[in-house]
Write an enzyme that holds these catalytic residues in place. Sequence first.
Site, mmCIF file in Angstrom:
data_model
loop_
_atom_site.group_PDB
_atom_site.id
_atom_site.type_symbol
_atom_site.label_atom_id
_atom_site.label_comp_id
_atom_site.label_asym_id
_atom_site.label_seq_id
_atom_site.Cartn_x
_atom_site.Cartn_y
_atom_site.Cartn_z
ATOM 1 N N THR A 45 0.745 -1.175 -0.084
ATOM 2 C CA THR A 45 0.172 1.008 -0.170
ATOM 3 C C THR A 45 1.380 1.071 0.036
ATOM 4 O OG1 THR A 45 -2.000 -1.355 1.340
ATOM 5 C CG2 THR A 45 -2.190 1.182 1.278
ATOM 6 N N ASN B 88 -6.016 -9.747 -7.409
ATOM 7 C CA ASN B 88 -6.443 -10.611 -6.031
ATOM 8 C C ASN B 88 -7.905 -11.426 -5.865
ATOM 9 O OD1 ASN B 88 -6.561 -7.926 -6.035
ATOM 10 N ND2 ASN B 88 -7.417 -8.733 -3.904
ATOM 11 N N SER C 157 4.212 -7.176 -1.417
ATOM 12 C CA SER C 157 4.380 -7.160 -0.828
ATOM 13 C C SER C 157 4.920 -8.456 0.493
ATOM 14 C CB SER C 157 2.790 -7.493 0.330
ATOM 15 O OG SER C 157 2.230 -7.516 1.442
ATOM 16 N N HIS D 169 3.586 -10.196 3.435
ATOM 17 C CA HIS D 169 3.335 -11.182 3.980
ATOM 18 C C HIS D 169 2.196 -12.151 3.195
ATOM 19 C CE1 HIS D 169 -1.224 -8.860 3.881
ATOM 20 N NE2 HIS D 169 -0.069 -7.511 3.388
ATOM 21 N N THR E 204 13.919 5.276 10.104
ATOM 22 C CA THR E 204 14.494 3.951 10.142
ATOM 23 C C THR E 204 14.644 2.951 9.434
ATOM 24 O OG1 THR E 204 15.107 5.039 12.084
ATOM 25 C CG2 THR E 204 15.317 2.836 11.786
ATOM 26 N N CYS F 250 -9.447 -7.989 2.641
ATOM 27 C CA CYS F 250 -9.215 -6.406 1.816
ATOM 28 C C CYS F 250 -10.933 -5.807 1.560
ATOM 29 C CB CYS F 250 -8.379 -6.212 1.380
ATOM 30 S SG CYS F 250 -6.816 -5.975 1.766
#
Length: 383
Positions: free
Chosen positions: A71, A146, A200, A202, A238, A322
């Site tokens: 995203t 998806n 992504s 995951h 970071t 989603c």
Amino acid sequence: MDFYFDNAATTPVSERALEEYERVSRIVYGNPSSNHRLGTRAKALLEEKRESVASQLGVGKENIIFTSGATEAVALFTESLLWLDKGTIVMSRIEHEAVSSWAKFLEKSGWNVVKIRARGGFVSPSELKDALTPDTKAVFIMSVNNVTGAIEPVEELVKSVREYEKEHGRKILFFSDSVQALGKTGLDLRKWDVDGASFSAHKINGPRGIGMLYVKNPSIIHPLAAAGGQEGGRRGGTENLPAIAAFECALSEWMENRAEREKKTGEIRAYIKTELEKMGINVFSPDNSSPYILSVEAPLPSEVFTRMLMDKGFCVSSGSACSNNRKGKTEGILEAMGIDNRRAGKAVRISLSKDTSLSDAEALVKAFGELLNGKAPVSDKRR
Ligand code: PLP
């Protein structure tokens, strides 16, 4: 234990990736921007991981920007467009919300957004070419859908954009959200000649909250927050080094024997498809789909049927995870491929992983059979 068939939503972190996450968190804990020994070591590891990820994708390390997920990768690319003179953006009607949700914002900001359909699940290169106009600045078409698993003809789509570019002597950026393609279907960013792509961790047994943007020409990227100039000044903040290292580890696991796994999973998916079709269940996924995603039409509304499957211990999704937060989104994607609203409301997505076994698939098929025959849920010893 549940039978997990919602791998397009997310996947469990693999043992190796988790170990790598822990190892790096404990041992390589310096900030890559620090000048002391621990910082230098962290920086070296960050660049080593970037190099590995880039080489697995067949691109240069300078083209990879680590982000908090796909995203954010889409946001980084799309927000950068706002620095250009306003124009038209073309996007497919089957984009994930990470992309499609930008349409409203872009329109409010004075851009024109043209959405093109995906008849039968696929965007047609000639329809795309017809949608281009002299003020088109960018095109967004995903690599693998998806909800249905449809593998879009990205190489041909980019070609039609490049032809238009040549005829009109101007640049059009092509972005492909490739989350569901990574490690799962063929992906060749250089050959495809895309300008940007999002990924992504995951979805491939890496941790949540880490992803990346591939960008062919990094100089077009304006950071959302410049902060300390990390990621070559394109993404401040970071770096999440443990997650980056775990992402690289998970990607390597998926890339090892990718073709072999794809074949095995394809066979398991084909088995489920054939058995469900024998029961009279319609399949929404088109023929050229990912071996990891199967969308079918349940005999009852999705929410009801997915709940019944859950009662038997099977985790599937009514479309995409989603879209569960926003009613009607999955239907929108299926409608864009020509399926009517009533049928689309019965969509069930079965999504596999490289670890899905044939016996899991057999159990799922059996559960479908029992529900179709109106049998009461049986107690499941795996729960
Ligand atoms: N794009 C597609 C096609 C997806 O399936 C997903 C995940 O659901 C995303 C983008 C968003 O990815 P992330 O959760 O990393 O932001």
